[in-house]
Design a protein around this motif. Structure first.
Motif, PDB file in Angstrom:
ATOM      1  N   ARG A  93      11.210  -2.119   1.377  1.00  0.00           N
ATOM      2  CA  ARG A  93      11.523  -3.079   2.473  1.00  0.00           C
ATOM      3  C   ARG A  93      12.495  -4.099   1.730  1.00  0.00           C
ATOM      4  N   GLY A 105      10.099   5.994   3.392  1.00  0.00           N
ATOM      5  CA  GLY A 105       9.752   4.606   4.064  1.00  0.00           C
ATOM      6  C   GLY A 105      10.161   4.537   5.708  1.00  0.00           C
ATOM      7  N   TRP A 123       7.938   9.099  -1.505  1.00  0.00           N
ATOM      8  CA  TRP A 123       6.806   9.156  -1.740  1.00  0.00           C
ATOM      9  C   TRP A 123       6.679  10.694  -1.503  1.00  0.00           C
ATOM     10  N   HIS A 169       2.136   9.696  -4.685  1.00  0.00           N
ATOM     11  CA  HIS A 169       2.691   8.569  -5.616  1.00  0.00           C
ATOM     12  C   HIS A 169       4.393   8.655  -5.301  1.00  0.00           C
ATOM     13  N   MET A 187       6.241   0.901   0.039  1.00  0.00           N
ATOM     14  CA  MET A 187       6.719   0.269   1.196  1.00  0.00           C
ATOM     15  C   MET A 187       7.427  -1.035   1.056  1.00  0.00           C
ATOM     16  N   GLU A 188       6.562  -1.878   0.050  1.00  0.00           N
ATOM     17  CA  GLU A 188       7.372  -3.317  -0.079  1.00  0.00           C
ATOM     18  C   GLU A 188       8.586  -3.071  -0.827  1.00  0.00           C
ATOM     19  N   ASN A 189       8.597  -2.389  -1.574  1.00  0.00           N
ATOM     20  CA  ASN A 189       9.780  -2.174  -2.658  1.00  0.00           C
ATOM     21  C   ASN A 189      10.987  -1.516  -1.705  1.00  0.00           C
ATOM     22  N   ASP A 233       0.637   3.230  -5.375  1.00  0.00           N
ATOM     23  CA  ASP A 233      -0.228   2.911  -3.914  1.00  0.00           C
ATOM     24  C   ASP A 233       0.929   2.964  -2.863  1.00  0.00           C
ATOM     25  N   TYR A 234       0.735   3.228  -1.896  1.00  0.00           N
ATOM     26  CA  TYR A 234       1.760   3.395  -0.701  1.00  0.00           C
ATOM     27  C   TYR A 234       2.279   1.899  -0.196  1.00  0.00           C
ATOM     28  N   ALA A 235       1.415   0.938  -0.269  1.00  0.00           N
ATOM     29  CA  ALA A 235       1.744  -0.409   0.355  1.00  0.00           C
ATOM     30  C   ALA A 235       2.903  -0.823  -0.630  1.00  0.00           C
ATOM     31  N   GLY A 236       2.638  -0.628  -2.036  1.00  0.00           N
ATOM     32  CA  GLY A 236       3.477  -1.273  -2.958  1.00  0.00           C
ATOM     33  C   GLY A 236       4.864  -0.612  -2.707  1.00  0.00           C
TER      34      GLY A 236
END
Length: 137
Positions: free
Chosen positions: A134, A75, A97, A52, A130-132, A125-128
């Motif tokens: 970016r 990231g 992370w 996390h 990474m979105e933040n 979650d890792y995708a969330g």
């Protein structure tokens, strides 16, 4: 924050024939006041913890006993640390992370945090995460 803001720090160590003593003072030895302390123990061999990230939380992670590995990811880049000395701590800043693994038998991971528990501060979650990363770049 970036991975370069995370680092191993030496903690005070008082050596005595009766045993060693290490202490940590928030705002003095670490870059935040301590609002919460928790510890991980009896982690089964091969198990992983962490997985996390935090939006605003600072942490200091210490291997009180035994050893474990910490993989940090901002990231953009990743860096691994092995914690195995109770007089060293890993400062982890926000927006990183983290994953913990390779726990030795009998290891204890103590974590000091800048804030009390707040589920809203977590990236689960890792995708969330990474979105933040970016969208905030």
């Amino acid at each position: 924050m970036a991975l370069s803001d995370c680092r191993i720090i030496d903690l005070p160590k008082i050596t005595d024939v009766r045993g060693n003593l290490t202490f940590i003072e928030g705002g003095r030895h670490i870059p935040f006041d301590i609002r919460r302390v928790y510890y991980l123990y009896d982690v089964p061999g091969g198990a992983s913890r962490g997985g996390h990230g935090h939006k605003a939380l600072w942490q200091l992670m210490v291997a009180i006993s035994g050893s474990f590995d910490v993989l940090l990811d901002d990231g953009t880049e990743k860096k691994a640390f092995t914690l195995n000395r109770p007089f060293e701590g890993l400062v982890i800043c926000p927006m990183i992370w983290r994953e913990l693994d390779n726990f030795s038998s009998g290891s204890v991971c103590m974590v000091m945090a800048s804030e009390v528990y707040d589920e809203a501060d977590y990236f689960r979650d890792y995708a969330g995460f990474m979105e933040n990363v970016r969208t905030s770049a």
